[in-house]
Scaffold this motif. Structure first.
Motif, PDB file in Angstrom:
ATOM      1  N   HIS A  25       0.824  -1.217   0.000  1.00  0.00           N
ATOM      2  CA  HIS A  25       0.000   0.000   0.000  1.00  0.00           C
ATOM      3  C   HIS A  25       0.860   1.271   0.000  1.00  0.00           C
ATOM      4  CE1 HIS A  25       0.985  -0.773   4.245  1.00  0.00           C
ATOM      5  NE2 HIS A  25       0.842   0.519   4.430  1.00  0.00           N
ATOM      6  N   LEU A  26       2.162   1.141   0.297  1.00  0.00           N
ATOM      7  CA  LEU A  26       3.046   2.302   0.303  1.00  0.00           C
ATOM      8  C   LEU A  26       3.454   2.740  -1.099  1.00  0.00           C
ATOM      9  CD1 LEU A  26       5.430   1.419   3.278  1.00  0.00           C
ATOM     10  CD2 LEU A  26       3.461   2.969   3.291  1.00  0.00           C
ATOM     11  N   ALA A  27       3.247   1.883  -2.075  1.00  0.00           N
ATOM     12  CA  ALA A  27       3.611   2.218  -3.450  1.00  0.00           C
ATOM     13  C   ALA A  27       2.673   3.298  -3.981  1.00  0.00           C
ATOM     14  CB  ALA A  27       3.532   0.978  -4.334  1.00  0.00           C
ATOM     15  N   PRO A  28       3.137   4.149  -4.876  1.00  0.00           N
ATOM     16  CA  PRO A  28       2.258   5.160  -5.484  1.00  0.00           C
ATOM     17  C   PRO A  28       1.049   4.496  -6.141  1.00  0.00           C
ATOM     18  CG  PRO A  28       4.548   5.583  -6.058  1.00  0.00           C
ATOM     19  CD  PRO A  28       4.516   4.243  -5.394  1.00  0.00           C
ATOM     20  N   TYR A  29      -0.078   5.166  -6.057  1.00  0.00           N
ATOM     21  CA  TYR A  29      -1.318   4.590  -6.606  1.00  0.00           C
ATOM     22  C   TYR A  29      -1.234   4.480  -8.123  1.00  0.00           C
ATOM     23  CZ  TYR A  29      -6.057   4.290  -8.391  1.00  0.00           C
ATOM     24  OH  TYR A  29      -7.178   3.910  -9.086  1.00  0.00           O
ATOM     25  N   ARG A  30      -1.715   3.365  -8.636  1.00  0.00           N
ATOM     26  CA  ARG A  30      -1.908   3.204 -10.065  1.00  0.00           C
ATOM     27  C   ARG A  30      -3.105   2.277 -10.279  1.00  0.00           C
ATOM     28  NH1 ARG A  30       3.251   1.009  -9.273  1.00  0.00           N
ATOM     29  NH2 ARG A  30       4.084   2.858 -10.284  1.00  0.00           N
ATOM     30  N   PRO A  31      -3.881   2.466 -11.342  1.00  0.00           N
ATOM     31  CA  PRO A  31      -5.082   1.644 -11.578  1.00  0.00           C
ATOM     32  C   PRO A  31      -4.740   0.162 -11.695  1.00  0.00           C
ATOM     33  CG  PRO A  31      -5.040   3.567 -13.017  1.00  0.00           C
ATOM     34  CD  PRO A  31      -3.692   3.494 -12.368  1.00  0.00           C
ATOM     35  N   ARG A  88       7.638  12.498  -8.465  1.00  0.00           N
ATOM     36  CA  ARG A  88       6.786  13.355  -7.629  1.00  0.00           C
ATOM     37  C   ARG A  88       5.699  12.536  -6.932  1.00  0.00           C
ATOM     38  NH1 ARG A  88       6.950  16.915 -12.107  1.00  0.00           N
ATOM     39  NH2 ARG A  88       4.780  16.430 -12.599  1.00  0.00           N
ATOM     40  N   LYS A  89       5.139  11.570  -7.635  1.00  0.00           N
ATOM     41  CA  LYS A  89       4.108  10.730  -7.032  1.00  0.00           C
ATOM     42  C   LYS A  89       4.676   9.790  -5.971  1.00  0.00           C
ATOM     43  CE  LYS A  89       1.022  10.695 -11.065  1.00  0.00           C
ATOM     44  NZ  LYS A  89       0.367   9.842 -12.107  1.00  0.00           N
ATOM     45  N   ALA A  90       5.984   9.556  -6.017  1.00  0.00           N
ATOM     46  CA  ALA A  90       6.622   8.620  -5.082  1.00  0.00           C
ATOM     47  C   ALA A  90       7.188   9.315  -3.852  1.00  0.00           C
ATOM     48  CB  ALA A  90       7.741   7.854  -5.798  1.00  0.00           C
ATOM     49  N   ALA A  91       6.841  10.589  -3.626  1.00  0.00           N
ATOM     50  CA  ALA A  91       7.402  11.333  -2.489  1.00  0.00           C
ATOM     51  C   ALA A  91       7.116  10.630  -1.167  1.00  0.00           C
ATOM     52  CB  ALA A  91       6.851  12.756  -2.467  1.00  0.00           C
ATOM     53  N   GLY A  92       5.889  10.141  -0.999  1.00  0.00           N
ATOM     54  CA  GLY A  92       5.542   9.441   0.234  1.00  0.00           C
ATOM     55  C   GLY A  92       6.356   8.181   0.429  1.00  0.00           C
TER      56      GLY A  92
END
Length: 303
Positions: A25-31, A88-92
């Protein structure tokens, strides 16, 4: 790329890959439906870390360099715009990955920490200030060490005496350092769990009866006396230990090019700062685990 950097990058890749396997769940969201990325998230973090350690501030130049020199690590590399968007989407995720090597060192148990803030400029011309997407977050502030005003943000950093980052925050340039420090400990209460008597060294800005009273629940604060105050305890220790945070700030600016981050949006600045914090943390972790001198963490990965 040197063998040292190659080894560090591979070790960081393994840690990131293991984290994503146990906590996907830590991975950046993708469909769920769509084309799977050919560059994995763990490889993206690895690529980002090498970029910071190699001192590339231009993503376009970095991708060209990686295509020519790092094919043994990255058989596939996206183009610069795609890589930038994914980063940028992977900042978290970068923030979560930074915690892994930080807690996996013998330095985490250090009972002395230092705290300070350093400017992160967002632009120098009036036109940049008026048009920048950072407006509303970035603001004008004063840098006492350089005796000048600047427009941008402040990086607030708590680290060990070996320079290992413990906690950080990125705020507007006018943010109160004391309030920011208290907020950092409130957001991450586990930092002070089971650490009674932790010593924290700060400068003259970390003052105030209410502020120090709040800190004294868990922390012993050492700072120089302000004008009109009586000499404080352990004043003779302050100057030599205070140089540690100055050295860490110089590492961010001199070796990791913090002042040349090139971020133009809040997300862009945040991920570039996170890149550099991860790079410093990973270098210290790798040196600690391999028995190399920790205090010169980045010298083995110079350009």
């Amino acid at each position: 790329m040197t063998n040292n950097l190659d080894t560090l990058a591979t070790a960081l890749y393994v840690k990131t890959d293991d984290l994503l396997k146990t906590s996907p769940h830590l991975a950046p969201y993708r469909p769920d439906v769509g084309i799977a990325p050919r560059l994995s998230d763990a490889e993206l973090i690895m690529l980002s870390d090498i970029q910071a350690l190699r001192g590339f501030t231009s993503e376009a130049r970095w991708i060209r360099y990686a295509r020519s020199n790092l094919r043994h690590l990255f058989p596939y590399l996206p183009k610069q715009p795609g890589c930038n968007k994914r980063l940028r989407k992977a900042a978290g995720l970068i923030q979560q990955v930074t915690r892994l090597p930080a807690v996996d060192t013998t330095l985490r148990s250090d009972d002395v920490w230092v705290v300070d803030s350093t400017p992160v400029e967002g632009g120098r011309s009036r036109e940049t200030v008026k048009r920048s997407d950072l407006a509303g977050w970035a603001e004008y502030g004063y840098c006492a060490s350089h005796s000048r005003f600047f427009w941008g943000l402040r990086l607030h950093l708590v680290c060990t005496l070996h320079g290992l980052p413990v906690a950080f925050a990125l705020t507007g340039a006018k943010a109160d350092e004391r309030e920011t420090l208290l907020a950092m400990f409130e957001v991450e209460p586990e930092l002070l769990a089971d650490r009674p008597g932790q010593t924290l060294i700060g400068d003259k800005n970390y003052f105030g009866r209410d502020f120090e009273g709040h800190l004294e629940r868990d922390i012993q604060l050492l700072r120089p006396a302000r004008k009109g105050e009586a000499e404080r305890a352990s004043a003779q220790l302050f100057k030599p230990l205070r140089q540690v945070i100055e050295s860490v700030n110089e590492t961010f600016k001199g070796q990791l090019d913090l002042e040349r981050h090139r971020g133009r949006t809040p997300g862009g600045v945040m991920v570039r700062v996170l890149q550099r914090i991860l790079a410093l943390t990973a270098a210290i972790w790798h040196n600690d685990r391999t028995g190399q001198p920790v205090m010169r963490a980045l010298t083995a990965y110079d350009h």
